[in-house]
Design a protein around this motif. Structure first.
Motif, mmCIF file in Angstrom:
data_model
loop_
_atom_site.group_PDB
_atom_site.id
_atom_site.type_symbol
_atom_site.label_atom_id
_atom_site.label_comp_id
_atom_site.label_asym_id
_atom_site.label_seq_id
_atom_site.Cartn_x
_atom_site.Cartn_y
_atom_site.Cartn_z
ATOM 1 N N UNK A 125 -12.247 59.608 -7.970
ATOM 2 C CA UNK A 125 -11.203 60.541 -7.519
ATOM 3 C C UNK A 125 -9.802 59.952 -7.670
ATOM 4 N N UNK A 126 -9.709 58.636 -7.710
ATOM 5 C CA UNK A 126 -8.403 57.977 -7.666
ATOM 6 C C UNK A 126 -7.623 58.088 -8.976
ATOM 7 N N UNK A 127 -8.327 58.211 -10.091
ATOM 8 C CA UNK A 127 -7.658 58.223 -11.384
ATOM 9 C C UNK A 127 -7.243 56.843 -11.854
ATOM 10 N N UNK A 128 -7.654 55.812 -11.127
ATOM 11 C CA UNK A 128 -7.297 54.442 -11.499
ATOM 12 C C UNK A 128 -8.333 53.850 -12.445
ATOM 13 N N UNK A 129 -7.973 52.724 -13.032
ATOM 14 C CA UNK A 129 -8.853 52.059 -13.994
ATOM 15 C C UNK A 129 -10.175 51.696 -13.339
ATOM 16 N N UNK A 130 -11.261 52.239 -13.872
ATOM 17 C CA UNK A 130 -12.582 51.989 -13.306
ATOM 18 C C UNK A 130 -13.472 51.171 -14.235
ATOM 19 N N UNK A 189 -1.789 53.292 -4.482
ATOM 20 C CA UNK A 189 -3.017 53.331 -3.684
ATOM 21 C C UNK A 189 -3.435 54.784 -3.472
ATOM 22 N N UNK A 190 -4.732 55.019 -3.523
ATOM 23 C CA UNK A 190 -5.302 56.322 -3.186
ATOM 24 C C UNK A 190 -6.139 56.142 -1.929
ATOM 25 N N UNK A 191 -5.889 56.951 -0.921
ATOM 26 C CA UNK A 191 -6.640 56.877 0.330
ATOM 27 C C UNK A 191 -7.495 58.134 0.446
ATOM 28 N N UNK A 192 -8.799 57.937 0.494
ATOM 29 C CA UNK A 192 -9.743 59.070 0.534
ATOM 30 C C UNK A 192 -10.405 59.169 1.904
ATOM 31 N N UNK A 193 -10.685 60.395 2.315
ATOM 32 C CA UNK A 193 -11.435 60.589 3.559
ATOM 33 C C UNK A 193 -12.309 61.837 3.441
ATOM 34 N N UNK A 194 -13.312 61.879 4.312
ATOM 35 C CA UNK A 194 -14.217 63.023 4.377
ATOM 36 C C UNK A 194 -14.811 63.366 3.006
ATOM 37 N N UNK A 195 -15.169 62.352 2.256
ATOM 38 C CA UNK A 195 -15.677 62.563 0.902
ATOM 39 C C UNK A 195 -16.916 63.448 0.883
ATOM 40 N N UNK A 203 -5.411 61.232 -1.096
ATOM 41 C CA UNK A 203 -3.956 61.202 -1.159
ATOM 42 C C UNK A 203 -3.475 60.004 -1.972
ATOM 43 N N UNK A 204 -2.584 60.267 -2.928
ATOM 44 C CA UNK A 204 -2.028 59.206 -3.755
ATOM 45 C C UNK A 204 -0.669 58.771 -3.220
ATOM 46 N N UNK A 205 -0.447 57.459 -3.148
ATOM 47 C CA UNK A 205 0.824 56.901 -2.697
ATOM 48 C C UNK A 205 1.329 55.908 -3.737
ATOM 49 N N UNK A 206 2.638 55.794 -3.840
ATOM 50 C CA UNK A 206 3.217 54.874 -4.820
ATOM 51 C C UNK A 206 3.092 53.424 -4.394
ATOM 52 N N UNK A 207 2.901 53.203 -3.090
ATOM 53 C CA UNK A 207 2.778 51.821 -2.616
ATOM 54 C C UNK A 207 1.933 51.770 -1.350
ATOM 55 N N UNK A 208 1.466 50.570 -1.030
ATOM 56 C CA UNK A 208 0.702 50.357 0.206
ATOM 57 C C UNK A 208 1.568 50.624 1.431
#
Length: 289
Positions: A125-130, A189-195, A203-208
């Motif tokens: 879900x994050x769209x980051x390098x996996x 950072x992507x923070x996931x909940x209730x998957x 939710x995607x954020x530009x920084x921690x």
């Protein structure tokens, strides 16, 4: 060695949506003699949903040392057992690892029935390098162990995945931001909940720091998965070169000379550290003489 008589089935169960269970797991839960469950109160909901009527025993973090030999003995005496957790795959930040190891040592056959895992769901879900990533699970409570994890996290260039409970989310995001240091602002950072549930959120954020600030203002609810982007390799190299460049050149040379290198090889290593040519190092050393 006992082979082929009995079996431990490591069964992945849904992490939220009860539809995310395989036919093979359902068939297995119906056929085993007993189900070892992390929380029988949670597992009974799954069993009732699929009209499965099998005896259960509790097998969790607080009784695993006591129950592991008991369960192995039951299998040696002819019972098939399925191990399940509250949600997801046993042994992935959940009980199961000790039981599998004990079964292998006792000659009891083990098979794993794949299915839902929260960290892979969040990662996709994050769209980051996996292609390459590190799964850290929950931050260790032991300070020495936590320090080792944070040091590894600070300079990693691969995506890193953490689990966290709602009441510790803000603190953990802050700890990760502090560990990342100046690079924290560059690590998305992507923070996931209730998957997989009705109110699933990623939710995607530009920084921690941005993520920590958001959850300070918005009370965290649910179980969380934190997916952090790895550092840029070129940025790390630039920082290292700057650190070397700030060091006195003769002192830098002495590091390698003291290791038994000749002057030519030491100059080559120093030039590489500083991101300059060997000729530049030679010229600067002449000027200092």
């Amino acid at each position: 060695m006992i082979v082929g008589l009995i079996m431990l089935y490591v069964c992945a169960t849904p992490i939220g949506n009860l539809g995310d269970i395989s036919l093979r797991v359902l068939e297995t839960l119906k056929s085993v003699d007993v189900i070892a469950a992390e929380d029988t109160r949670q597992t009974i909901k799954l069993l009732n949903h699929y009209d499965i009527k099998k005896p259960m025993v509790a097998y969790h973090e607080h009784n695993r040392y006591e129950m592991t030999p008991v369960l192995v003995d039951r299998m040696i005496n002819g019972e098939d057992i399925a191990v399940v957790t509250d949600a997801g795959t046993p042994a992935i930040s959940d009980p199961g690892e000790d039981l599998v190891k004990a079964c292998i040592e006792a000659g009891v056959e083990v098979t794993s029935l794949p299915g839902a895992t929260a960290f892979t769901t969040a990662l996709t879900l994050s769209g980051m390098n996996a292609r390459r990533f590190t799964f850290e699970g929950f931050l260790p409570k032991d300070k020495k162990e936590q320090k080792a994890v944070l040091e590894r996290f600070r300079d990693t260039t691969v995506t890193t995945v953490f689990y966290e409970a709602p009441h510790r989310l803000v603190k953990t995001l802050g700890v990760l931001a502090e560990a990342a240091g100046e690079a924290a602002g560059n690590r998305a950072v992507t923070v996931c909940k209730e998957l997989t549930k009705k109110h699933e959120q990623a939710l995607q954020f530009e920084s921690l720091s941005d993520a920590a600030e958001h959850y300070q203002k918005n009370e965290p609810k649910g179980e969380f998965v934190i997916v952090v982007e790895g550092r840029d390799a070129f940025e790390i190299e630039a920082e290292e070169q700057k650190a070397w460049s700030d060091m006195d050149l003769k002192e830098h040379m002495e590091i390698y000379l003291s290791q038994g290198m000749d002057k030519k090889e030491a100059m080559k290593r120093v030039a590489k550290d500083r991101g300059v040519s060997k000729r530049d190092i030679y010229r600067e050393l002449l000027e200092k003489e």
